[in-house]
Design a protein around this motif. Structure first.
Motif, PDB file in Angstrom:
ATOM      1  N   LEU A  21      30.032  59.691   5.669  1.00  0.00           N
ATOM      2  CA  LEU A  21      30.524  58.531   4.932  1.00  0.00           C
ATOM      3  C   LEU A  21      29.998  58.519   3.510  1.00  0.00           C
ATOM      4  N   ASN A  22      28.721  58.842   3.374  1.00  0.00           N
ATOM      5  CA  ASN A  22      28.117  58.871   2.044  1.00  0.00           C
ATOM      6  C   ASN A  22      28.800  59.873   1.127  1.00  0.00           C
ATOM      7  N   LEU A  23      29.215  60.990   1.698  1.00  0.00           N
ATOM      8  CA  LEU A  23      29.853  62.036   0.896  1.00  0.00           C
ATOM      9  C   LEU A  23      31.184  61.595   0.305  1.00  0.00           C
ATOM     10  N   ILE A  24      31.835  60.611   0.918  1.00  0.00           N
ATOM     11  CA  ILE A  24      33.112  60.147   0.366  1.00  0.00           C
ATOM     12  C   ILE A  24      32.967  58.804  -0.357  1.00  0.00           C
ATOM     13  N   GLY A  25      31.735  58.358  -0.568  1.00  0.00           N
ATOM     14  CA  GLY A  25      31.508  57.165  -1.374  1.00  0.00           C
ATOM     15  C   GLY A  25      31.423  55.867  -0.597  1.00  0.00           C
ATOM     16  N   ILE A  26      31.188  55.943   0.712  1.00  0.00           N
ATOM     17  CA  ILE A  26      31.038  54.745   1.535  1.00  0.00           C
ATOM     18  C   ILE A  26      29.571  54.617   1.935  1.00  0.00           C
ATOM     19  N   LYS A  27      28.969  53.498   1.595  1.00  0.00           N
ATOM     20  CA  LYS A  27      27.561  53.271   1.879  1.00  0.00           C
ATOM     21  C   LYS A  27      27.394  52.613   3.240  1.00  0.00           C
ATOM     22  N   VAL A  28      26.479  53.133   4.046  1.00  0.00           N
ATOM     23  CA  VAL A  28      26.195  52.540   5.344  1.00  0.00           C
ATOM     24  C   VAL A  28      25.178  51.418   5.167  1.00  0.00           C
ATOM     25  N   LYS A  29      25.584  50.219   5.532  1.00  0.00           N
ATOM     26  CA  LYS A  29      24.727  49.043   5.387  1.00  0.00           C
ATOM     27  C   LYS A  29      23.697  48.954   6.510  1.00  0.00           C
ATOM     28  N   GLN A  30      24.134  49.282   7.734  1.00  0.00           N
ATOM     29  CA  GLN A  30      23.220  49.158   8.869  1.00  0.00           C
ATOM     30  C   GLN A  30      23.713  50.022  10.024  1.00  0.00           C
ATOM     31  N   VAL A  31      22.759  50.469  10.846  1.00  0.00           N
ATOM     32  CA  VAL A  31      23.056  51.177  12.087  1.00  0.00           C
ATOM     33  C   VAL A  31      22.445  50.367  13.227  1.00  0.00           C
ATOM     34  N   SER A  32      23.254  50.084  14.256  1.00  0.00           N
ATOM     35  CA  SER A  32      22.785  49.289  15.381  1.00  0.00           C
ATOM     36  C   SER A  32      23.076  50.017  16.687  1.00  0.00           C
ATOM     37  N   SER A  33      22.181  49.868  17.659  1.00  0.00           N
ATOM     38  CA  SER A  33      22.406  50.384  19.005  1.00  0.00           C
ATOM     39  C   SER A  33      22.356  49.211  19.972  1.00  0.00           C
ATOM     40  N   VAL A  34      23.360  49.120  20.847  1.00  0.00           N
ATOM     41  CA  VAL A  34      23.429  48.011  21.791  1.00  0.00           C
ATOM     42  C   VAL A  34      23.671  48.541  23.197  1.00  0.00           C
TER      43      VAL A  34
END
Length: 415
Positions: free
Chosen positions: A29-42
Motif C-alpha cells: 500500500l505504501n508503494l502506491i501512496g496509501i498510508k496505513v493508519k492502523q493494523v488490528s487483529s480480532v
C-alpha cells in the motif's frame, strides 16, 4: 489516503501463527501512496469484528480484511460483513462454478459447506480467487471501500497484486511515492545520525529519512511524495548521493537488498567464489547465502566444524594451534579460513569461531567472544568481536559481522 488492515482469527491472537500478511500489505500500500493508519487483529467473534469495522471506518478510507473465510463454522467474516451492511445473501454463479471445478479436478466429493462458499452478501462485488475456494469481496459503502480477502498468504498476495492494488489506483488519485534505500554496516545508529545530521536537517518536508536498524546493520530509507514522479525521483536520488558521499566507508550498497545478496551480486559480476567454515554460527551464514536463487554461481559450499576433530580433519587446523590457543582464537579462525579456501578451492573463504552462549564462557573468553577471519589469495585477516550473552543474537551478529568483513575485502580487491 488512509487505510486500515484488520486480520481475523483466534490462531493469530494465541500466537499459533504469525501475522505476516499485515506487514506485506502495508508495504504494498505504501508503494502506491496509501498510508496505513492502523493494523488490528480480532478474534473469530462477530461482535469483535463489527467493533473493529466501526472503529476502522472512522479512521480510514480503505479497510482491508483478511481471514475468517472458508467452509468451517469459525469462518464468519462474510456473515458478519452482511450483518454490518444489513445485506442479504446471493449465490454467486461464477464462484460456484470455480469451486466445483476445483473439486472435480482433485476428484473429491463436494459437500454443502463447500457450495455455501459461493454465497456472498448481495451488495458486494465478487473478485474471483483463482488460488482458492473462498471469494474476495469488495464493498463500497458510506464513501468507504471495504475489501475482505482470504487469510492464506499466497491467496491474499495474488488478489492484492492482480486485483486490489490496481483497483485502488484506479479509484483514487494517489501521489507518486519514491523510496531509496541505502544499506550500511559497522556503525551504530546514534553515530550514523550524527554523521547525517546536517543532511537530514536540509531535507524538504516532502522527503523523510528513516533509520531501520537490524543487528549489525542499518538501512537508511529516503521516502518522498509528490505529484511529479520524475522530478521527485531526481530529488530523492540527489539526497541519497549526498548521504552516500558522507558515510561512504559504511555503505554496503544503495539498493534495498540483503547484505548477503549484495555480496553475491558483486562476486558473480567479477566471477568470484566463496566458501564458509562455521563453528558457533552452526551453518547460519550458509543459510543466509543459499536462501537466494542463483547463489550456487558464487557459493561453493562450506563446513560446520563444531568439534576440534573436525576443524583438524576437514579444514586442516593444526592440533598444536588448537592445543595452544584454543578453538576461539585468532590463530585457529585464521587456519579455518585458510583451510576452507584451499580445500574447497574458492577465491574467498570466511570462518567463524566463538562462544555463542549462554554457557561455555571463561574469564578470558566470556560468552559473546567471537573471532571472524576472511581469506583470499594473498592474505588472511581476522577480527575479534565481543557481543552479548544471548545465543540467538550472538549467532546473528556473528553472521553479519562475517559477511561485512567479506564485503569489505571484496570491495578493496575489485574496487
Amino acid at each position: 489516503m488512509l487505510a486500515e488492515i484488520i486480520t481475523i482469527g483466534d490462531e493469530i491472537l494465541i500466537g499459533q501463527i504469525v501475522d505476516t500478511n499485515s506487514a506485506w500489505m502495508a508495504e504494498q500500500l505504501n508503494l502506491i501512496g496509501i498510508k496505513v493508519k492502523q493494523v488490528s487483529s480480532v478474534s473469530d467473534d462477530a461482535d469483535h469484528i463489527i467493533e473493529a469495522l466501526q472503529l476502522a471506518e472512522k479512521r480510514a478510507d480503505i479497510i482491508l480484511i483478511t481471514g475468517g473465510l472458508g467452509p468451517t463454522k469459525d469462518d464468519i467474516t462474510k456473515i458478519t460483513m452482511a450483518r454490518y451492511f444489513n445485506m442479504g445473501f446471493r449465490r454467486d454463479q461464477e464462484t460456484l462454478e470455480h469451486v466445483t471445478d476445483i473439486f472435480v479436478r482433485y476428484n473429491k466429493p463436494m459437500i454443502e459447506s463447500n457450495r455455501k462458499q459461493a454465497d456472498v452478501p448481495d451488495g458486494c462485488t465478487v473478485i474471483k480467487n483463482k488460488n482458492g475456494t473462498a471469494p474476495c469481496m469488495w464493498f463500497e459503502e458510506r464513501g468507504k471501500i471495504f475489501v475482505s480477502m482470504p487469510g492464506v498468504p499466497f491467496e491474499m498476495k495474488y488478489l492484492m497484486e492482480e486485483e486490489i492494488l490496481p483497483r485502488l489506483k484506479k479509484a483514487f488519485k494517489l501521489p507518486a511515492i519514491i523510496h531509496k534505500t541505502i544499506l550500511t554496516a559497522n556503525i551504530g545508529e546514534s553515530f550514523l545520525a550524527v554523521e547525517l545530521e546536517e543532511i537530514e536537517d536540509s531535507l524538504p518536508a516532502h522527503i523523510k529519512l528513516a533509520y531501520l536498524p537490524k543487528l549489525g546493520q542499518i538501512r537508511l530509507r529516503l521516502s518522498g511524495s509528490g505529484d511529479d514522479e520524475n522530478l521527485l525521483k531526481a530529488e530523492v536520488e540527489a539526497y541519497a548521493q549526498q548521504i552516500i558521499n558522507k558515510v561512504k566507508k559504511y555503505v554496503v550498497i544503495d539498493q534495498d537488498i540483503a547484505l548477503e545478496k549484495a555480496i553475491l551480486n558483486i562476486m558473480q559480476a567479477h566471477k568470484l567464489t566463496l566458501s564458509t567454515a562455521e563453528s558457533c554460527t552452526g551453518g547460519y551464514i550458509a543459510h543466509l547465502i543459499t536462501q537466494h536463487p542463483g547463489s550456487s554461481a558464487v557459493y561453493a559450499g562450506g563446513a560446520v566444524t563444531y568439534s576440534n576433530a573436525l576443524k583438524t580433519s576437514v579444514l586442516g587446523v593444526h592440533a598444536e594451534t588448537l592445543g595452544t590457543y584454543g578453538a576461539v582464537s585468532e590463530e585457529t579462525v585464521k587456519e579455518m579460513a585458510y583451510g576452507a579456501r584451499i580445500n574447497f578451492k574458492t577465491d574467498y573463504a570466511v570462518a567463524v569461531s566463538g562462544v555463542a552462549g549462554p554457557d561455555g564462557g571463561t574469564e578470558d573468553k566470556p560468552v559473546g567472544t567471537v573471532w571472524v577471519a576472511v581469506a583470499n589469495s594473498h592474505h588472511v585477516i581476522a577480527r575479534k568481536f565481543n557481543f552479548s550473552n544471548r545465543r540467538a543474537q550472538n549467532i546473528e551478529r556473528s553472521a553479519i559481522a562475517a559477511l561485512s568483513m567479506v564485503l569489505n575485502e571484496i570491495k578493496q580487491d575489485v574496487g
